[in-house]
Design a protein around this motif. Structure first.
Motif, PDB file in Angstrom:
ATOM      1  N   LEU A 129       0.864  -1.172   0.000  1.00 13.63           N
ATOM      2  CA  LEU A 129       0.000   0.000   0.000  1.00 13.63           C
ATOM      3  C   LEU A 129       0.905   1.229   0.000  1.00 13.63           C
ATOM      4  CD1 LEU A 129      -2.924   1.011   0.082  1.00 13.63           C
ATOM      5  CD2 LEU A 129      -2.734   1.111   2.568  1.00 13.63           C
ATOM      6  N   LEU A 130       0.853   1.969  -1.095  1.00 16.32           N
ATOM      7  CA  LEU A 130       1.678   3.179  -1.233  1.00 16.32           C
ATOM      8  C   LEU A 130       0.816   4.381  -0.875  1.00 16.32           C
ATOM      9  CD1 LEU A 130       4.172   4.796  -2.341  1.00 16.32           C
ATOM     10  CD2 LEU A 130       3.127   4.596  -4.598  1.00 16.32           C
ATOM     11  N   ASP A 131       1.236   5.106   0.156  1.00 18.85           N
ATOM     12  CA  ASP A 131       0.433   6.249   0.584  1.00 18.85           C
ATOM     13  C   ASP A 131       0.848   7.497  -0.196  1.00 18.85           C
ATOM     14  OD1 ASP A 131      -1.178   8.072   1.768  1.00 18.85           O
ATOM     15  OD2 ASP A 131      -0.840   7.336   3.805  1.00 18.85           O
ATOM     16  N   ASP A 132       0.114   7.747  -1.269  1.00 19.55           N
ATOM     17  CA  ASP A 132       0.449   8.883  -2.145  1.00 19.55           C
ATOM     18  C   ASP A 132      -0.458  10.083  -1.873  1.00 19.55           C
ATOM     19  OD1 ASP A 132      -1.842   7.678  -3.060  1.00 19.55           O
ATOM     20  OD2 ASP A 132      -1.234   7.614  -5.167  1.00 19.55           O
ATOM     21  N   ARG A 133      -1.037  10.135  -0.686  1.00 18.55           N
ATOM     22  CA  ARG A 133      -1.887  11.277  -0.355  1.00 18.55           C
ATOM     23  C   ARG A 133      -1.031  12.480   0.025  1.00 18.55           C
ATOM     24  NH1 ARG A 133      -5.427   8.853   4.409  1.00 18.55           N
ATOM     25  NH2 ARG A 133      -3.362   8.037   4.922  1.00 18.55           N
ATOM     26  N   LYS A 134      -1.646  13.649  -0.066  1.00 14.18           N
ATOM     27  CA  LYS A 134      -0.977  14.855   0.438  1.00 14.18           C
ATOM     28  C   LYS A 134      -1.348  14.996   1.909  1.00 14.18           C
ATOM     29  CE  LYS A 134      -0.698  17.793  -3.615  1.00 14.18           C
ATOM     30  NZ  LYS A 134      -1.449  18.757  -4.420  1.00 14.18           N
ATOM     31  N   GLU A 135      -0.820  14.107   2.731  1.00 14.51           N
ATOM     32  CA  GLU A 135      -1.170  14.122   4.153  1.00 14.51           C
ATOM     33  C   GLU A 135       0.077  14.382   4.971  1.00 14.51           C
ATOM     34  OE1 GLU A 135      -3.590  14.200   6.038  1.00 14.51           O
ATOM     35  OE2 GLU A 135      -5.356  13.466   4.958  1.00 14.51           O
ATOM     36  N   ARG A 136      -0.122  14.798   6.206  1.00 13.28           N
ATOM     37  CA  ARG A 136       1.009  14.945   7.116  1.00 13.28           C
ATOM     38  C   ARG A 136       1.566  13.555   7.440  1.00 13.28           C
ATOM     39  NH1 ARG A 136      -0.908  16.337  11.781  1.00 13.28           N
ATOM     40  NH2 ARG A 136      -3.072  16.452  11.093  1.00 13.28           N
ATOM     41  N   PRO A 137       2.903  13.461   7.643  1.00 15.18           N
ATOM     42  CA  PRO A 137       3.513  12.158   7.948  1.00 15.18           C
ATOM     43  C   PRO A 137       2.829  11.454   9.116  1.00 15.18           C
ATOM     44  CG  PRO A 137       5.208  13.815   7.664  1.00 15.18           C
ATOM     45  CD  PRO A 137       3.905  14.538   7.556  1.00 15.18           C
ATOM     46  N   GLY A 138       2.471  12.214  10.143  1.00 16.33           N
ATOM     47  CA  GLY A 138       1.852  11.611  11.329  1.00 16.33           C
ATOM     48  C   GLY A 138       0.555  10.889  10.979  1.00 16.33           C
ATOM     49  N   VAL A 139      -0.246  11.516  10.123  1.00 17.29           N
ATOM     50  CA  VAL A 139      -1.527  10.921   9.716  1.00 17.29           C
ATOM     51  C   VAL A 139      -1.277   9.623   8.958  1.00 17.29           C
ATOM     52  CG1 VAL A 139      -3.532  11.250   8.211  1.00 17.29           C
ATOM     53  CG2 VAL A 139      -2.701  13.157   9.639  1.00 17.29           C
ATOM     54  N   MET A 140      -0.274   9.685   8.038  1.00 15.94           N
ATOM     55  CA  MET A 140       0.031   8.502   7.227  1.00 15.94           C
ATOM     56  C   MET A 140       0.532   7.358   8.104  1.00 15.94           C
ATOM     57  SD  MET A 140       1.766  10.762   4.229  1.00 15.94           S
ATOM     58  CE  MET A 140       2.500   9.582   3.143  1.00 15.94           C
ATOM     59  N   PHE A 141       1.416   7.676   9.034  1.00 19.28           N
ATOM     60  CA  PHE A 141       1.945   6.671   9.947  1.00 19.28           C
ATOM     61  C   PHE A 141       0.837   6.024  10.762  1.00 19.28           C
ATOM     62  CE2 PHE A 141       6.653   6.919  10.228  1.00 19.28           C
ATOM     63  CZ  PHE A 141       6.838   5.568  10.497  1.00 19.28           C
ATOM     64  N   ASN A 142      -0.015   6.864  11.319  1.00 19.36           N
ATOM     65  CA  ASN A 142      -1.098   6.347  12.154  1.00 19.36           C
ATOM     66  C   ASN A 142      -2.002   5.383  11.395  1.00 19.36           C
ATOM     67  OD1 ASN A 142      -0.146   7.779  14.278  1.00 19.36           O
ATOM     68  ND2 ASN A 142      -1.672   9.427  14.146  1.00 19.36           N
ATOM     69  N   ASP A 143      -2.287   5.728  10.150  1.00 18.31           N
ATOM     70  CA  ASP A 143      -3.152   4.856   9.354  1.00 18.31           C
ATOM     71  C   ASP A 143      -2.496   3.494   9.111  1.00 18.31           C
ATOM     72  OD1 ASP A 143      -5.275   6.522   9.234  1.00 18.31           O
ATOM     73  OD2 ASP A 143      -4.868   7.291   7.213  1.00 18.31           O
ATOM     74  N   MET A 144      -1.204   3.518   8.769  1.00 19.61           N
ATOM     75  CA  MET A 144      -0.483   2.264   8.519  1.00 19.61           C
ATOM     76  C   MET A 144      -0.486   1.404   9.771  1.00 19.61           C
ATOM     77  SD  MET A 144       0.772   2.046   5.442  1.00 19.61           S
ATOM     78  CE  MET A 144       0.759   3.154   4.030  1.00 19.61           C
TER      79      MET A 144
END
Ligand code: ATP
Ligand code: MG
Ligand code: MG
Ligand code: MG
Length: 566
Positions: free
Chosen positions: A507-522
C-alpha cells in the motif's frame, strides 16, 4: 495499491457502540460498516483479510481431500420439514414466502440441502467416502447480534459434509478434518485450542469445537493443566459426577442484575399473558421443594420491542437438567452447524425475574447454576462461581486440575451419524446390494468471525497487528513530501515496482497528508512492514524501516530492502 485509488476510510475516534476491541478497530480501520443490526458491508481492507482467511481455509480443505461445491442460500421449507427442523428450529431461522406463497428459509446451515443433493447423486458404496464443502453466506437471526462480525446475522462460513458407509471411515475422515483445522489455525498464527463439545440431542458420537483464546470470548473452556483434556464448559460439566447436583437444599438466589423484575411487572410492562406451560424443565440446583420457574419469551426482538401479538410466554418449573434437555424442552434446535433456537430466557425465583437473554441464577453455595448463555456477560470469576466445574479441582481423567479460559468458537466439527440420512432416506447400496443409510459428518468454520478473532489476539494501543498471512497488505510505503520532491516520488515508485515484482502486496500512501496521519493509518490497519522514503534518507542511501509488531526501526540500504522484506 495506491491510497489515492483506494478506500481507506480510517477514523481516530473509538466508536461508541462497539464493545470489544476487534469491533472498535474494524470500524476505525475501515474494515467494515454496519448496514443494519448484524449486517455488515466489507470495505476493501477488511475484504482483503477476509479473502486471506478464506484462501487458507480453502487450501487446507483441498489438501485434506475435500471437494468444493456451492449450494443456494435460499432453501425450500420442504427439506426442513423432512428432518423436522422446520418445526423445531427457533426464530433464528428466517422464514419467508415467494410470490407463489411457497415457504422458504435463508440457510443458517446446509445439512438438509446437502443430504438432498447426495441422496440424488450417489447410489453405491463405491462412490463413498465423499467430502464436500462450500464457503458461503449463512443467515441466522441471532437474538442479540453483537461484537460486529463476531456474532452477525449474515456471515461467511466454510461448511463441509462427509458421507460414509462405515463408522471406521467416518472416524478416519473426522480425524483428518481435525488435523486440517489445526493446520488452518496454525497457519493463521492464532493461539487456539480444540475442545470436546457436547453432541446435544442430535446424538452422534463425537464433536469438537476450535476456540481462539481471548478474554472477550463468549465461551468458557475448562482444561486440565496435567493432560490434554480440554472441553467446553457444557461438556466439562457433564463429565462431573452427578452426586454434586443432588445435594442442594438452599434457597435459590439470583445474580444481581439491573433488569430484575417481578413477573407481575413483566406481564404488565409487555402486556402479555402466559399462554402455555411446557413440560418440567430440569435445571441444576433446583430441588423439588424449591422449584424454579423459567419464563421464556420466544421472539426475535430486543426486549424493549416485545409486543404481545408477536411473542409467546412460556412458564415452566425447573428441576435438574442438562443443557441439552433445556434446549429440547424449549423447542430449540440443536446439533452440529444448526444453531440453538433463539429463546430469550427470563428466569425467576417465585416472584423475581431476570430480564436478559443472558440470565443467571445460583444456589447460595454458588456452585449450581441455571440459565442459558448466562456466563457471557459475567466477569470470569463470577461466571466460574456459578459453575459445577471448579478451578483447581481434579479432572475427569484424573490427571491434573481444572483451569479455565475464555474462547471464541471459530470452528466446530461433528459426527452426525445417520440422523439426517435416516430422516431423509439417504441410502447407498452396500457390497451385498443392500440399501444402507450413510453415516455423515459436518465441519464448520466461521470465516468472517475469524477476522475479528484474529484481531482480538493481535492488536496494541495503536491498532491491529495481524500476522503477515492475514494482514491486508504486507508493506506500506510512506513517501515524505512526494508531491514536492521528485526524488522521493521516483524512489517510491521504484520500490513499489521492485516489491511488486516479488509478488509482495503493497500500500503506497500517495496522499498529500502529514507524515503523522500517514503513519497512524499504517499502524491502525497493521501493515507488518513500513518503509519511509524522504529526502534525508535518500542522501544517506538507505530506507527507514519500521516493524509493526516489534516496533523496531532500522535503516536498510537501497539494494537490500527487497531481500529484507521477502
Ligand atoms: P455460537 O455458539 O457462537 O452461536 P454455533 O455453535 O451456533 O456458534 P455452528 O453452528 O457450530 O455455530 O457454526 C459453525 C461456525 O460458524 C461456528 O463455529 C462459528 O465460528 C460460526 N458462527 C456461528 N454463528 C455465527 C454468527 N452469528 N456470526 C459469525 N459466525 C458465526
Ligand atoms: Mg449459535
Ligand atoms: Mg456454539
Ligand atoms: Mg457450534
Amino acid at each position: 495499491m495506491r491510497v489515492s485509488n483506494y478506500l481507506l476510510s480510517t477514523q481516530k475516534e473509538t466508536p461508541a457502540n462497539a464493545e470489544v476491541i476487534s469491533h472498535q478497530l474494524m470500524l476505525r480501520a475501515g474494515f467494515i460498516r454496519r448496514n443494519a443490526s448484524g449486517l455488515y458491508s466489507w470495505l476493501p481492507s477488511g475484504l482483503r483479510v477476509l479473502r486471506k482467511v478464506e484462501a487458507i481455509v480453502r487450501e487446507e480443505m483441498n489438501n485434506a481431500g475435500a471437494v468444493e461445491i456451492l449450494m443456494p442460500l435460499v432453501q425450500p421449507a420442504d427439506l426442513w420439514a423432512e428432518t423436522g427442523r422446520w418445526e423445531k428450529f427457533g426464530p433464528e431461522l428466517l422464514r419467508f414466502q415467494d410470490r407463489h406463497n411457497r415457504d422458504f428459509v435463508l440457510g443458517p446451515t446446509h445439512e438438509e440441502v446437502i443430504t438432498d443433493l447426495v441422496r440424488k447423486e450417489v447410489s453405491s458404496y463405491k462412490q463413498l467416502p465423499l467430502n464436500l464443502y462450500q464457503v458461503q453466506t449463512k443467515f441466522r437471526d441471532e437474538v442479540r447480534p453483537r461484537f460486529g462480525v463476531m456474532r452477525a446475522r449474515e456471515f461467511l462460513m466454510k461448511d463441509a459434509y462427509t458421507f460414509h458407509l462405515s463408522q471406521e471411515c467416518l472416524d478416519n475422515t473426522y480425524a483428518q478434518m481435525h488435523n486440517a483445522y489445526s493446520k488452518i489455525f496454525e497457519r493463521m498464527g492464532l493461539a487456539f485450542r480444540p475442545v470436546i463439545a457436547d453432541t446435544g440431542s442430535i446424538g452422534g458420537s463425537a464433536s469438537h469445537e476450535f476456540h481462539v483464546l481471548a478474554n472477550s470470548g463468549e465461551d468458557l473452556i475448562a482444561y486440565s493443566n496435567g493432560s490434554d483434556y480440554a472441553a467446553n464448559i457444557e461438556k466439562a460439566e457433564t463429565a462431573e459426577p452427578t452426586t454434586t447436583l443432588a445435594a442442594p437444599t438452599q434457597e435459590m438466589t439470583l445474580v444481581d442484575t439491573p433488569n430484575a423484575k417481578t413477573i407481575a411487572e413483566l406481564v404488565e410492562q409487555f402486556d402479555v399473558e402466559i399462554t402455555k406451560t411446557v413440560k418440567t424443565l430440569i435445571v441444576k440446583g433446583a430441588t423439588e421443594e424449591a422449584p424454579l420457574v423459567a419464563l421464556i419469551v420466544r421472539g426475535d426482538h430486543e426486549l424493549n420491542e416485545l409486543k404481545a401479538d408477536k411473542h409467546e410466554l412460556v412458564a415452566a418449573p425447573l428441576e435438574f437438567a442438562t443443557d441439552a434437555e433445556i434446549k429440547d424442552a424449549i423447542g430449540a434446535s440443536t446439533g452440529s452447524l444448526g444453531p440453538v433456537g433463539l429463546t430469550m430466557p427470563v428466569i425467576i425465583d417465585k416472584d423475581v425475574a431476570v430480564m436478559s437473554d443472558f440470565a443467571a441464577g445460583a444456589n447460595q453455595d454458588g456452585k449450581h447454576h441455571f440459565g442459558i448463555n448466562w456466563e457471557r456477560d459475567l466477569p470470569m470469576a463470577q461466571a466460574m462461581d456459578l459453575r459445577n466445574v471448579v478451578e483447581g479441582e481434579p479432572t475427569p481423567d484424573g490427571k491434573g486440575t481444572y483451569e479455565f479460559a475464555r474462547g471464541i468458537e471459530v470452528g466446530h466439527i461433528f459426527q452426525l451419524g445417520t440422523n439426517y440420512s435416516e430422516a431423509m432416506g439417504a441410502t447407498v447400496l452396500d457390497e451385498n446390494g443392500k440399501a444402507k443409510e450413510m453415516l455423515m459428518g459436518c465441519y464448520g468454520i466461521g470465516v468472517s468471525r475469524i477476522v475479528a478473532a484474529a484481531i482480538e489476539q493481535n492488536h496494541d494501543d495503536r491498532g491491529m497487528m495481524l500476522p503477515a498471512t492475514l494482514a491486508p497488505f504486507t508493506v506500506g510505503i510512506l513517501p515524505m513530501n512526494m508531491h514536492k520532491s521528485h526524488r522521493v516520488k521516483e524512489m517510491a515508485e521504484q520500490l513499489y515496482k521492485d516489491l511488486s515484482a516479488e509478488g509482495i502486496e503493497i500500500l503506497l500512501d500517495d496522499r498529500k497528508e502529514r507524515p503523522g496521519v500517514m503513519f497512524n493509518d499504517m499502524e491502525l490497519i497493521g501493515l507488518p512492514h513500513v518503509v519511509v522514503i524522504g529526502d534525508r534518507n535518500i542522501d544517506a542511501g538507505v530506507f527507514e524501516y519500521k516493524n509493526r509488531r516489534t516496533g523496531e526501526k532500522q535503516e536498510i540500504p537501497f539494494d537490500q530492502i527487497v531481500d529484507f522484506i521477502k
